[in-house]
Scaffold this active site. Structure first.
Site, short mmCIF file in Angstrom:
data_model
loop_
_atom_site.label_atom_id
_atom_site.label_comp_id
_atom_site.label_asym_id
_atom_site.label_seq_id
_atom_site.Cartn_x
_atom_site.Cartn_y
_atom_site.Cartn_z
CG PHE A 188 69.95 -9.16 2.69
CD1 PHE A 188 69.99 -9.09 4.07
CD2 PHE A 188 68.96 -8.46 2.01
CE1 PHE A 188 69.06 -8.32 4.77
CE2 PHE A 188 68.03 -7.70 2.69
CZ PHE A 188 68.09 -7.62 4.08
CG ASP B 118 66.47 -12.05 -3.61
OD1 ASP B 118 66.11 -11.04 -4.24
OD2 ASP B 118 66.47 -12.11 -2.37
CE LYS C 196 66.24 -3.95 -2.19
NZ LYS C 196 65.87 -3.27 -0.94
#
Length: 281
Positions: free
Chosen positions: A7, A93, A122
């Site tokens: 993802f 990532d 984030k």
């Protein structure tokens, strides 16, 4: 090349690298067809898939949305070697795993592997929206001024928040705290796996932990909400724990007590279903 269950976001460019058809299919006519997907954690498949024609490989050191799957020993090192051998850019990532979440500042440090490009976000903003791309100098220098920009890129408020957040993470040694608390919480969850039939496995690093159930976890999430515990899922049968790195051990223990009560009910319900005689035809 991306990975199965990987993802990387839902905006158009990132969506091209995201595996889940649920997210891809509504925008299928728009997303790039230049991506291939290989199984995560299987180096022999990487050997077959990555060629001299491959531009880049993007991978999460720990798959988050895909079920909290930690890269197996030797996998990231193997990807680094393959990419070096074939002149391919390696992208990590670390949007979910970065900034101390797994017990190190960067999850890739667990394997002592350095990517060519790293994506972060984030936790970087401490609650404010910000993302960043970190890359080797020759890659960053390949972009001309103005070639890549966005309306809110370099937003001063978000950048100030990011600088303050990084200071706190380093000054309060939050990566080490995540490692210590994660080990303790993981042991609590492992005891629950031994106790309840509905549970299958615990996995993760630091305070990034997945608890896999043999059943769908929707009912568990809803019951936990009633008891004041907010949980996150990762697939239909995995509960994902991503608590704040400043959480206290008594709060983790309280969360475990709530879950014990719920899983006891789930176990009882499962046993009753198995004992129930089949209905007469």
């Amino acid at each position: 090349i991306s990975t199965v269950k990987g993802f990387h976001g839902k905006t158009l460019g990132a969506l091209s690298a995201t595996w889940n058809p649920k997210y891809r299919n509504p925008f299928k006519s728009l997303i790039s067809e230049n991506f291939k997907f290989m199984p995560f954690g299987k180096l022999e498949k990487a050997e077959e898939t990555i060629t001299e024609e491959t531009a880049a490989v993007i991978v999460e050191p720990v798959q988050g949305e895909g079920g909290v799957h930690v890269a197996p020993p030797g996998y990231l090192q193997g990807l680094r070697e393959i990419c070096d051998d074939r002149g391919v850019v390696l992208i990590f990532d670390e949007v979910q795993t970065g900034f101390g979440r797994t017990g190190r500042m960067w999850a890739s440090e667990h394997w002592n592997v350095t990517p060519d490009i790293m994506c972060v976000a984030k936790a970087l903003g401490g609650g404010l929206p910000i993302g960043a791309t970190i890359a080797k100098a020759d890659i960053m220098d390949s972009l001309k001024t103005g070639e890549h920009s966005s309306t809110f890129g370099g937003n001063p408020l978000a950048c100030a928040a990011a600088c303050a957040t990084i200071d706190v993470i380093l000054e309060e040694n939050l990566p080490e705290r995540a490692q210590s608390l994660g080990k303790r919480f993981k042991r609590i969850l492992e005891k629950m796996v031994d106790e309840f039939r509905v549970l299958r496995e615990v996995r993760g690093l630091g305070l990034m932990i997945g608890l896999e159930s043999r059943l769908f976890v929707y009912n568990v999430l809803m019951k936990a909400l009633e008891d004041g515990l907010i949980l996150l899922y990762s697939g239909r049968n995995v509960i994902r724990f991503l608590p704040p790195l400043v959480i206290e051990i008594n709060q983790l223990e309280r969360a475990a007590e709530i879950l014990k009560g719920i899983f006891a009910e789930e176990d009882k319900s499962l046993i009753e279903k198995r004992r129930k005689p089949p209905s007469a035809l």
